[in-house]
Design a protein around this motif. Structure first.
Motif, PDB file in Angstrom:
ATOM      1  N   SER A 207       0.825  -1.200   0.000  1.00  0.00           N
ATOM      2  CA  SER A 207       0.000   0.000   0.000  1.00  0.00           C
ATOM      3  C   SER A 207       0.868   1.263   0.000  1.00  0.00           C
ATOM      4  CB  SER A 207      -0.935  -0.034   1.214  1.00  0.00           C
ATOM      5  OG  SER A 207      -1.529   1.212   1.410  1.00  0.00           O
ATOM      6  N   VAL A 208       1.900   1.292   0.856  1.00  0.00           N
ATOM      7  CA  VAL A 208       2.838   2.421   0.869  1.00  0.00           C
ATOM      8  C   VAL A 208       3.480   2.560  -0.509  1.00  0.00           C
ATOM      9  CG1 VAL A 208       5.074   3.213   1.778  1.00  0.00           C
ATOM     10  CG2 VAL A 208       3.332   2.279   3.344  1.00  0.00           C
ATOM     11  N   ASN A 209       3.922   1.449  -1.045  1.00  0.00           N
ATOM     12  CA  ASN A 209       4.666   1.455  -2.299  1.00  0.00           C
ATOM     13  C   ASN A 209       3.804   1.931  -3.463  1.00  0.00           C
ATOM     14  OD1 ASN A 209       7.348   0.632  -3.278  1.00  0.00           O
ATOM     15  ND2 ASN A 209       6.210  -0.770  -4.599  1.00  0.00           N
ATOM     16  N   GLU A 210       2.585   1.443  -3.549  1.00  0.00           N
ATOM     17  CA  GLU A 210       1.799   1.820  -4.724  1.00  0.00           C
ATOM     18  C   GLU A 210       1.186   3.208  -4.591  1.00  0.00           C
ATOM     19  OE1 GLU A 210      -0.905  -1.281  -5.788  1.00  0.00           O
ATOM     20  OE2 GLU A 210      -2.258  -0.950  -4.118  1.00  0.00           O
TER      21      GLU A 210
ATOM     22  N   ALA B 143      12.437  11.394  -7.176  1.00  0.00           N
ATOM     23  CA  ALA B 143      12.404  12.002  -5.838  1.00  0.00           C
ATOM     24  C   ALA B 143      10.987  11.981  -5.274  1.00  0.00           C
ATOM     25  CB  ALA B 143      12.937  13.428  -5.886  1.00  0.00           C
ATOM     26  N   THR B 144      10.006  12.147  -6.148  1.00  0.00           N
ATOM     27  CA  THR B 144       8.619  12.065  -5.675  1.00  0.00           C
ATOM     28  C   THR B 144       8.343  10.689  -5.076  1.00  0.00           C
ATOM     29  OG1 THR B 144       7.889  13.658  -7.326  1.00  0.00           O
ATOM     30  CG2 THR B 144       6.192  12.246  -6.368  1.00  0.00           C
ATOM     31  N   PHE B 145       8.769   9.639  -5.784  1.00  0.00           N
ATOM     32  CA  PHE B 145       8.567   8.298  -5.232  1.00  0.00           C
ATOM     33  C   PHE B 145       9.274   8.166  -3.879  1.00  0.00           C
ATOM     34  CE2 PHE B 145       9.997   4.008  -4.350  1.00  0.00           C
ATOM     35  CZ  PHE B 145       8.784   3.345  -4.300  1.00  0.00           C
ATOM     36  N   PHE B 146      10.536   8.538  -3.871  1.00  0.00           N
ATOM     37  CA  PHE B 146      11.362   8.386  -2.656  1.00  0.00           C
ATOM     38  C   PHE B 146      10.707   9.116  -1.472  1.00  0.00           C
ATOM     39  CE2 PHE B 146      14.935   8.460   0.110  1.00  0.00           C
ATOM     40  CZ  PHE B 146      15.860   7.536  -0.345  1.00  0.00           C
ATOM     41  N   ASN B 147      10.339  10.360  -1.711  1.00  0.00           N
ATOM     42  CA  ASN B 147       9.807  11.174  -0.617  1.00  0.00           C
ATOM     43  C   ASN B 147       8.428  10.709  -0.178  1.00  0.00           C
ATOM     44  OD1 ASN B 147      12.140  12.612  -0.934  1.00  0.00           O
ATOM     45  ND2 ASN B 147      11.192  14.293  -2.067  1.00  0.00           N
ATOM     46  N   GLU B 148       7.632  10.242  -1.135  1.00  0.00           N
ATOM     47  CA  GLU B 148       6.281   9.786  -0.771  1.00  0.00           C
ATOM     48  C   GLU B 148       6.355   8.483   0.029  1.00  0.00           C
ATOM     49  OE1 GLU B 148       3.295  11.283  -1.110  1.00  0.00           O
ATOM     50  OE2 GLU B 148       4.306  13.062  -1.894  1.00  0.00           O
ATOM     51  N   VAL B 149       7.328   7.634  -0.272  1.00  0.00           N
ATOM     52  CA  VAL B 149       7.526   6.438   0.567  1.00  0.00           C
ATOM     53  C   VAL B 149       7.919   6.869   1.979  1.00  0.00           C
ATOM     54  CG1 VAL B 149       9.027   4.450   1.000  1.00  0.00           C
ATOM     55  CG2 VAL B 149       8.093   4.818  -1.287  1.00  0.00           C
ATOM     56  N   ALA B 150       8.893   7.778   2.066  1.00  0.00           N
ATOM     57  CA  ALA B 150       9.365   8.236   3.379  1.00  0.00           C
ATOM     58  C   ALA B 150       8.225   8.862   4.169  1.00  0.00           C
ATOM     59  CB  ALA B 150      10.513   9.228   3.211  1.00  0.00           C
TER      60      ALA B 150
ATOM     61  N   ARG C 188       5.207   8.217   4.141  1.00  0.00           N
ATOM     62  CA  ARG C 188       4.271   7.197   4.618  1.00  0.00           C
ATOM     63  C   ARG C 188       4.930   6.206   5.583  1.00  0.00           C
ATOM     64  NH1 ARG C 188       2.564   8.965  -0.264  1.00  0.00           N
ATOM     65  NH2 ARG C 188       0.314   9.045  -0.597  1.00  0.00           N
ATOM     66  N   GLY C 189       6.156   6.511   6.000  1.00  0.00           N
ATOM     67  CA  GLY C 189       6.805   5.657   6.996  1.00  0.00           C
ATOM     68  C   GLY C 189       7.542   4.470   6.415  1.00  0.00           C
ATOM     69  N   GLY C 190       7.681   4.421   5.103  1.00  0.00           N
ATOM     70  CA  GLY C 190       8.434   3.334   4.483  1.00  0.00           C
ATOM     71  C   GLY C 190       9.870   3.745   4.218  1.00  0.00           C
ATOM     72  N   LEU C 191      10.661   2.775   3.837  1.00  0.00           N
ATOM     73  CA  LEU C 191      12.050   3.035   3.493  1.00  0.00           C
ATOM     74  C   LEU C 191      12.252   2.563   2.058  1.00  0.00           C
ATOM     75  CD1 LEU C 191      14.581   3.972   5.203  1.00  0.00           C
ATOM     76  CD2 LEU C 191      15.229   1.573   5.137  1.00  0.00           C
ATOM     77  N   PRO C 192      12.582   3.482   1.140  1.00  0.00           N
ATOM     78  CA  PRO C 192      12.743   3.066  -0.263  1.00  0.00           C
ATOM     79  C   PRO C 192      13.921   2.097  -0.395  1.00  0.00           C
ATOM     80  CG  PRO C 192      12.664   5.472  -0.047  1.00  0.00           C
ATOM     81  CD  PRO C 192      12.836   4.915   1.334  1.00  0.00           C
ATOM     82  N   THR C 193      13.757   1.062  -1.199  1.00  0.00           N
ATOM     83  CA  THR C 193      14.834   0.086  -1.394  1.00  0.00           C
ATOM     84  C   THR C 193      15.152  -0.110  -2.865  1.00  0.00           C
ATOM     85  OG1 THR C 193      13.190  -1.660  -1.440  1.00  0.00           O
ATOM     86  CG2 THR C 193      14.300  -1.254   0.663  1.00  0.00           C
TER      87      THR C 193
ATOM     88  N   ALA D 200       8.381  -1.633   4.720  1.00  0.00           N
ATOM     89  CA  ALA D 200       7.548  -1.015   5.764  1.00  0.00           C
ATOM     90  C   ALA D 200       7.230  -2.099   6.787  1.00  0.00           C
ATOM     91  CB  ALA D 200       6.265  -0.435   5.174  1.00  0.00           C
ATOM     92  N   SER D 201       7.367  -1.777   8.058  1.00  0.00           N
ATOM     93  CA  SER D 201       7.187  -2.773   9.133  1.00  0.00           C
ATOM     94  C   SER D 201       7.982  -4.033   8.841  1.00  0.00           C
ATOM     95  CB  SER D 201       5.717  -3.143   9.326  1.00  0.00           C
ATOM     96  OG  SER D 201       4.948  -2.010   9.539  1.00  0.00           O
ATOM     97  N   ALA D 202       9.194  -3.868   8.375  1.00  0.00           N
ATOM     98  CA  ALA D 202      10.159  -4.947   8.125  1.00  0.00           C
ATOM     99  C   ALA D 202       9.878  -5.739   6.852  1.00  0.00           C
ATOM    100  CB  ALA D 202      10.260  -5.912   9.307  1.00  0.00           C
ATOM    101  N   TYR D 203       8.742  -5.508   6.195  1.00  0.00           N
ATOM    102  CA  TYR D 203       8.396  -6.304   5.012  1.00  0.00           C
ATOM    103  C   TYR D 203       8.552  -5.506   3.717  1.00  0.00           C
ATOM    104  CZ  TYR D 203       7.426 -10.533   7.426  1.00  0.00           C
ATOM    105  OH  TYR D 203       7.611 -11.680   8.140  1.00  0.00           O
ATOM    106  N   HIS D 204       8.839  -6.243   2.656  1.00  0.00           N
ATOM    107  CA  HIS D 204       9.139  -5.633   1.368  1.00  0.00           C
ATOM    108  C   HIS D 204       7.923  -5.543   0.453  1.00  0.00           C
ATOM    109  CE1 HIS D 204      13.620  -5.504   1.413  1.00  0.00           C
ATOM    110  NE2 HIS D 204      13.421  -6.329   2.423  1.00  0.00           N
TER     111      HIS D 204
END
Lengths: 395, 395
Positions: free
Chosen positions: B185-188, B209-216, B218-223, B259-263
């Motif tokens: 959900s964070v990713n999409e 950068a939009t993708f990267f920042n929007e993940v951040a 939402r509490g995710g970490l871009p990989t 996010a929450s340890a899962y990819h």
């Protein structure tokens, strides 16, 4: 270039090694410049780098599907050795730009192997160390590479080398210090924004999110986001929660990031409104301890001695009961590099070492207070790489 | 809870193991729920989890300095075993809130050891497997844990277990699928924002950068942030550059996060303005291939067979020369879990497996086109976890 060739050559000679094989993303990047974000999602990725003692110019072993990333990265590689299959349609190659042509040229001209271990064994044979003694970084080795290579190359002997890589990397090159400078700059810009986000009615979560997003916006990857207010600041690994920051609260920041493969790690404490005299006195003691260490750092000093000095200064300046297990650590392509500013570490400082120096204090029921800076050991002392003020911030 | 106890117990029995020791952040989290961002900056952190075959309830071995993180995380742990020293001032404990009191109670009541290997050996002895046979995850083991433990506990025998953890984790539990849903959900959401950021005169960098920042945000970490426009999309690991997106360009996104340890890991392609018929036809073929795989996934199907099916459908639907090395992979607490949708993988699908299914196409000089979705195998077929439209996006 990141690798410290003089030091690598000396440590290889001292350990009787003809070659080193890197397996972790950090050690591969250190030998070759190759680092990509996607390493994060691969616990084990078969990317290897090899240097031999004669010239310390690395070969890089990567899958064919990573060839474009090798070109894009700022690498210094003698021979790319590719393995596996990867399919590109060549229908439009005539329209290809320079980037596409370089990719195709690399794919066409590089030695190719069925699998990663084939490439590694081929590399060692061609580089003349098939009957030598090599160090294999066991940091990302889940297949028992040493034994496999010994089976492939009768006459080869192998030894674990993860700790040798750490010993080599302890003295940074100019290229590494440039990257650390950049990571620290990203980190402290984001920290400054986060401190500025503290306000009446604002929660810890919002302040932590400011740090996280400001790192991301600057192209860094957050790795450490401890933001705790009031008594929550005394949780050493505090995760920001929904607690609202009140007037008089100390907010402890211990924050870090990766940028261009290198780490930064810093701490500051900020108070909303007027700090209590206890917060101010205690924080002044911590700053005195950190500054005492910084003013003592110079080549020849023993890391562990800095620890005792820092603790003594904090005790003499306002926290007589101060106790601590360490007052800092190396910082580089790993977030916890050597040396350790802790009693047992007898490392003698040398120019080029990069240290995070810190004097944290955790008092549950009261607050957490901390200051931490990144410094490089110079010929005559140390240079502070982090540049924001060494004080209790008042917001 | 994340661990699949039934599967773990069965695989341990099949391999004659009385206990499993986890060393990687992923496997520790899988057994205990303990996962923190700072693992990223530690190549090797001495955090271990142990389960024995009798109840599969984990003990967690952590330094005293991580006790607060163990409380904060949503863990399910039988016994916390602490090692090392860490200093808290107890001067204000009477003012401590519930969080501080839980921390102090944990520190006071948990068995404590000088060092991590002492805690591990103590744990194995107390759990009754001192003379047993145990599997040791070698994924983050740089000290030769198996040999050390055999030295401590005469009668113990050890075997490498990293691959067994991967075999256990191949069938996800409901708790894992919930976390994957969240990561997707964070990713999409971030991917949708990034597609919307495409515009005339906008560069790849700004879209990435939009993708990267929007993940951040939402509490995710871009990989994984591959964003390439026009012919640059044909670079499989493309790093966004300063290239300005032109009308008619295909922009390929292959993007992921934790996010929450899962990819999560997904791909979509978008065109600025009207796509050429070649782009549209080719992309339709890739969607047909991916959807053909999705409609065939069900328990009993062999992973490798899905690969051939996907390639055949793409070839029949518009790209007759389509070649590919794999059409997907497992997704979970590691970004590349088992199985692999590739010819050699004979894994028989079971309900609870989670797959990233993809049909990428790379034509240097023309474009890169790709679609990738995350799906869970159900009793009767598969459920798509990613939800955005499976189409060529027109911006």
């Amino acid at each position: 270039m990141l690798i410290n060739k003089e030091r690598a050559g000396r440590i290889m000679a001292e350990n009787g090694l003809d070659a080193l094989v890197a397996t972790t993303p950090e050690n591969v990047a250190y030998l070759t410049g190759f680092w990509i974000l996607t390493h994060l999602r691969h616990r084990v990725r078969q990317v290897f780098a090899v240097v031999t003692a004669d010239d310390l110019q690395a070969d890089l072993v990567i899958s064919r599907g990573l060839a474009d990333a090798a070109i894009a990265a700022d690498t210094w590689v003698k021979t790319y050795r590719l393995y596996g299959n990867f399919y590109f349609s060549t229908a439009s190659l005539d329209n290809g730009d320079a980037e596409a042509k370089r990719l195709m040229a690399l794919l066409d001209s590089s030695p190719s192997y069925p699998a990663a271990v084939d490439a590694l064994a081929g590399c060692l044979a061609e580089r003349g160390v098939a009957r030598g003694r090599i160090g294999v970084d066991q940091g990302s080795d889940t297949i028992g590479l040493g034994r496999i290579l010994e089976g492939r190359l009768p006459g080869l002997s192998t030894a674990p080398a993860y700790d040798l890589f750490r010993q080599i990397r302890i003295v940074k090159t100019a290229g590494e210090i440039d990257r650390i400078r950049n990571a620290v700059s990203v980190n402290e810009s984001a920290l400054t924004e986060a401190i500025a986000a503290i306000d009446e009615g604002v929660g810890e979560n919002a302040v932590a999110a400011t740090f996280f997003n400001e790192v991301a916006r600057r192209g860094g990857l957050p790795t450490l986001v401890c933001v705790g207010s009031g008594p929550r600041g005394a949780l050493p690994n505090v995760t920001a929660g929904d607690r609202i920051i009140h007037r008089g609260d100390a907010v402890r920041f211990d924050v870090g990031c990766i940028a261009s493969a290198y780490h930064a790690d810093m701490a500051r404490t900020a108070v909303l409104g007027k700090p209590s005299s206890k917060i101010q006195i205690y924080h002044d003691a911590l700053v005195a301890g950190e500054q005492g260490i910084l003013s003592t750092i110079r080549p020849g000093v023993v890391a562990g001695d800095l620890f005792h000095l820092g603790v003594d200064i904090v005790r003499a300046n306002g926290i007589p009961h101060y106790e601590r297990n360490h007052c800092g650590h190396g910082n580089g392509i790993e977030g916890y590099d050597l040396p350790h500013i802790a009693p047992a570490d007898r490392t003698v400082l040398e120019p080029g070492m990069v240290l995070c120096v810190e004097t944290p204090y955790y008092e549950p029921g009261f607050a957490g207070l901390q200051i931490e800076d990144v410094v490089a050991v110079t010929e005559t002392g140390c240079e502070r790489i982090s540049s924001i003020e060494q004080k209790l911030f008042i917001v």
